[in-house]
Write a protein that holds these residues in place. Structure first.
Motif, PDB file in Angstrom:
ATOM      1  N   MET A   1       0.823  -1.210   0.000  1.00  0.00           N
ATOM      2  CA  MET A   1       0.000   0.000   0.000  1.00  0.00           C
ATOM      3  C   MET A   1       0.856   1.259   0.000  1.00  0.00           C
ATOM      4  N   ASP A   2       1.966   1.239   0.779  1.00  0.00           N
ATOM      5  CA  ASP A   2       2.858   2.392   0.798  1.00  0.00           C
ATOM      6  C   ASP A   2       3.441   2.628  -0.583  1.00  0.00           C
ATOM      7  N   SER A   3       3.779   1.541  -1.304  1.00  0.00           N
ATOM      8  CA  SER A   3       4.321   1.692  -2.649  1.00  0.00           C
ATOM      9  C   SER A   3       3.301   2.328  -3.569  1.00  0.00           C
ATOM     10  N   LEU A   4       2.044   1.922  -3.461  1.00  0.00           N
ATOM     11  CA  LEU A   4       1.001   2.479  -4.323  1.00  0.00           C
ATOM     12  C   LEU A   4       0.808   3.970  -4.046  1.00  0.00           C
ATOM     13  N   ARG A   5       0.851   4.362  -2.774  1.00  0.00           N
ATOM     14  CA  ARG A   5       0.738   5.786  -2.450  1.00  0.00           C
ATOM     15  C   ARG A   5       1.913   6.561  -3.056  1.00  0.00           C
ATOM     16  N   GLY A   6       3.085   5.964  -2.980  1.00  0.00           N
ATOM     17  CA  GLY A   6       4.263   6.620  -3.542  1.00  0.00           C
ATOM     18  C   GLY A   6       4.163   6.743  -5.048  1.00  0.00           C
ATOM     19  N   ILE A   7       3.715   5.668  -5.706  1.00  0.00           N
ATOM     20  CA  ILE A   7       3.570   5.700  -7.165  1.00  0.00           C
ATOM     21  C   ILE A   7       2.562   6.766  -7.574  1.00  0.00           C
ATOM     22  N   GLU A   8       1.430   6.822  -6.872  1.00  0.00           N
ATOM     23  CA  GLU A   8       0.404   7.798  -7.219  1.00  0.00           C
ATOM     24  C   GLU A   8       0.914   9.219  -6.997  1.00  0.00           C
ATOM     25  N   SER A   9       1.617   9.445  -5.908  1.00  0.00           N
ATOM     26  CA  SER A   9       2.165  10.778  -5.648  1.00  0.00           C
ATOM     27  C   SER A   9       3.198  11.147  -6.703  1.00  0.00           C
ATOM     28  N   PHE A  10       4.024  10.198  -7.087  1.00  0.00           N
ATOM     29  CA  PHE A  10       5.052  10.435  -8.094  1.00  0.00           C
ATOM     30  C   PHE A  10       4.418  10.769  -9.443  1.00  0.00           C
ATOM     31  N   VAL A  11       3.472   9.965  -9.889  1.00  0.00           N
ATOM     32  CA  VAL A  11       2.836  10.178 -11.192  1.00  0.00           C
ATOM     33  C   VAL A  11       2.107  11.514 -11.226  1.00  0.00           C
ATOM     34  N   ARG A  12       1.360  11.814 -10.177  1.00  0.00           N
ATOM     35  CA  ARG A  12       0.623  13.080 -10.153  1.00  0.00           C
ATOM     36  C   ARG A  12       1.568  14.278 -10.096  1.00  0.00           C
ATOM     37  N   ALA A  13       2.708  14.124  -9.441  1.00  0.00           N
ATOM     38  CA  ALA A  13       3.684  15.215  -9.402  1.00  0.00           C
ATOM     39  C   ALA A  13       4.237  15.497 -10.791  1.00  0.00           C
ATOM     40  N   VAL A  14       4.529  14.442 -11.535  1.00  0.00           N
ATOM     41  CA  VAL A  14       5.029  14.613 -12.904  1.00  0.00           C
ATOM     42  C   VAL A  14       3.961  15.275 -13.770  1.00  0.00           C
ATOM     43  N   GLU A  15       2.716  14.819 -13.650  1.00  0.00           N
ATOM     44  CA  GLU A  15       1.627  15.364 -14.459  1.00  0.00           C
ATOM     45  C   GLU A  15       1.359  16.834 -14.128  1.00  0.00           C
ATOM     46  N   ALA A  16       1.388  17.159 -12.839  1.00  0.00           N
ATOM     47  CA  ALA A  16       1.063  18.516 -12.409  1.00  0.00           C
ATOM     48  C   ALA A  16       2.254  19.461 -12.512  1.00  0.00           C
ATOM     49  N   GLY A  17       3.456  18.899 -12.599  1.00  0.00           N
ATOM     50  CA  GLY A  17       4.654  19.730 -12.672  1.00  0.00           C
ATOM     51  C   GLY A  17       5.178  20.186 -11.330  1.00  0.00           C
ATOM     52  N   SER A  18       4.545  19.711 -10.244  1.00  0.00           N
ATOM     53  CA  SER A  18       5.008  20.094  -8.912  1.00  0.00           C
ATOM     54  C   SER A  18       4.417  19.132  -7.890  1.00  0.00           C
ATOM     55  N   ILE A  19       5.073  19.046  -6.749  1.00  0.00           N
ATOM     56  CA  ILE A  19       4.551  18.211  -5.668  1.00  0.00           C
ATOM     57  C   ILE A  19       3.303  18.849  -5.065  1.00  0.00           C
ATOM     58  N   ALA A  20       3.277  20.177  -5.012  1.00  0.00           N
ATOM     59  CA  ALA A  20       2.087  20.855  -4.498  1.00  0.00           C
ATOM     60  C   ALA A  20       0.878  20.560  -5.385  1.00  0.00           C
ATOM     61  N   GLY A  21       1.109  20.551  -6.709  1.00  0.00           N
ATOM     62  CA  GLY A  21       0.024  20.229  -7.631  1.00  0.00           C
ATOM     63  C   GLY A  21      -0.462  18.806  -7.451  1.00  0.00           C
ATOM     64  N   ALA A  22       0.477  17.887  -7.231  1.00  0.00           N
ATOM     65  CA  ALA A  22       0.096  16.494  -6.978  1.00  0.00           C
ATOM     66  C   ALA A  22      -0.727  16.389  -5.701  1.00  0.00           C
ATOM     67  N   ALA A  23      -0.312  17.107  -4.684  1.00  0.00           N
ATOM     68  CA  ALA A  23      -1.031  17.061  -3.408  1.00  0.00           C
ATOM     69  C   ALA A  23      -2.464  17.558  -3.562  1.00  0.00           C
ATOM     70  N   ARG A  24      -2.654  18.621  -4.358  1.00  0.00           N
ATOM     71  CA  ARG A  24      -4.009  19.138  -4.570  1.00  0.00           C
ATOM     72  C   ARG A  24      -4.883  18.100  -5.252  1.00  0.00           C
ATOM     73  N   ARG A  25      -4.328  17.394  -6.241  1.00  0.00           N
ATOM     74  CA  ARG A  25      -5.110  16.379  -6.952  1.00  0.00           C
ATOM     75  C   ARG A  25      -5.458  15.206  -6.048  1.00  0.00           C
ATOM     76  N   LEU A  26      -4.553  14.887  -5.126  1.00  0.00           N
ATOM     77  CA  LEU A  26      -4.758  13.722  -4.258  1.00  0.00           C
ATOM     78  C   LEU A  26      -5.487  14.068  -2.974  1.00  0.00           C
ATOM     79  N   GLY A  27      -5.637  15.359  -2.699  1.00  0.00           N
ATOM     80  CA  GLY A  27      -6.319  15.762  -1.473  1.00  0.00           C
ATOM     81  C   GLY A  27      -5.493  15.537  -0.224  1.00  0.00           C
ATOM     82  N   ILE A  28      -4.158  15.647  -0.338  1.00  0.00           N
ATOM     83  CA  ILE A  28      -3.270  15.492   0.814  1.00  0.00           C
ATOM     84  C   ILE A  28      -2.367  16.711   0.887  1.00  0.00           C
ATOM     85  N   SER A  29      -1.552  16.784   1.926  1.00  0.00           N
ATOM     86  CA  SER A  29      -0.647  17.923   2.074  1.00  0.00           C
ATOM     87  C   SER A  29       0.587  17.729   1.194  1.00  0.00           C
ATOM     88  N   PRO A  30       1.250  18.819   0.780  1.00  0.00           N
ATOM     89  CA  PRO A  30       2.492  18.683   0.017  1.00  0.00           C
ATOM     90  C   PRO A  30       3.554  17.881   0.761  1.00  0.00           C
TER      91      PRO A  30
END
Length: 308
Positions: A1-30
């Protein structure tokens, strides 16, 4: 499960161009998104991202990893949605990208009724005239005009919107009213340019069954159609607008419709309409929520926009 959270955070960060953008999409803190990625890098034993306060870049390992897991994550989300829809009504986030004018004037007024029909679907509406990347930007649906269609997309026609050529009464009083498309080259023309590749949206007419594009003199160019409409109202020249933009200005007398058969006995030439398409990346993206939105739009658009 931890790996899946990491993969999702990583992919969304690449898509959004930032970790903050990934956090907004995932509904978690940066901070949580950053920790997820750090744990993933530790598990893999490689660095995936080079992070600074202002930029985010993939390492060589990160690029290879993203190419593999990006599509896998998309398929995993689609599979989860498909299974849940077997036992429940459509739900989840639905990201819709549409041309700025279509999003503003057509979709925005229609979405509230869709929300009432499907309260478990949360819509994110991207109003942009650039061509979005369905996978990289997590877009479920894009609404495109025909010149913006791309190879590989699965597209369904949803609307044939009349195009209207128009100008302010003050402009026409000074410069005269063109009676035929060929006379456009004698006027100041306000032309739309696609922001992605710099192409102009050509002004098409049909005469005797043949489509043709008369020469025009582009006195003003913009990549925003609403800006061109406002400039036309101010007397800057003639422009081509979709009916959903032009109609209110014409009703108020701020713009005058040109090349209309009304009052002239017959049209000199028919105006090429604007065809809009409902696009998904592939047929696997036709999930329950996507089909629900597609079917709703097909019923909600005005009857005279439905092409035979």
């Amino acid at each position: 499960m931890d790996s899946l959270r990491g993969i999702e955070s990583f992919v969304r960060a690449v898509e959004a161009g930032s970790i903050a953008g990934a956090a907004r999409r995932l509904g978690i803190s940066p901070a949580a998104a950053s920790q997820n990625i750090t744990r993933l890098e530790s598990q893999l034993g490689v660095r995936l991202l080079v992070r600074t306060t202002r930029s985010l870049a993939l390492t060589d390992s990160g690029r290879v990893y993203y190419q593999r897991v990006g599509l896998l994550l998309h398929e995993l989300n689609a599979a989860s949605e498909a299974v849940s829809e077997l036992h429940d009504e459509p739900r989840g986030r639905l990201c819709v990208a549409a041309t700025a004018a279509f999003a503003r004037h057509v979709l925005a007024p229609l979405i509230p009724a869709f929300n009432r029909l499907y309260p478990h679907i949360s819509i994110e509406l991207m109003a942009t005239d650039r061509n979005v990347d369905h996978v990289r930007e997590s877009v479920d649906v894009s609404i495109r005009i025909q010149p913006a269609l791309e190879e590989g997309l699965v597209a369904r026609h949803i609307a044939r919107v009349p195009s209207i050529f128009c100008a302010a009464p003050e402009y026409l009083a000074v410069r005269g009213v063109p009676k035929a498309p060929e006379q456009l080259q004698e006027h100041d023309c306000l032309v739309f340019r696609f922001p992605l590749d710099g192409r102009f949206l050509r002004w098409g007419f049909v005469r005797d069954g043949e489509l043709f594009y008369p020469p025009v003199r582009a006195s003003t160019i913009s990549d925003d159609i609403d800006t061109l409409a406002r400039m036309a109202v101010a007397g800057a020249g003639i422009t081509r607008l979709g009916a959903f933009i032009a109609a209110p200005f014409i009703e108020r007398g701020e713009l005058v419709e040109l090349f209309s058969p009304v009052g002239t006995g017959a049209a000199v030439a028919e105006i090429e309409p604007l065809d809009f398409y409902f696009c998904v990346g592939d047929r696997h993206q036709l999930t329950g929520k996507v089909r629900a939105f597609r079917d709703y739009l097909l019923e909600a658009v005005p009857p005279d926009w439905r092409a035979p």
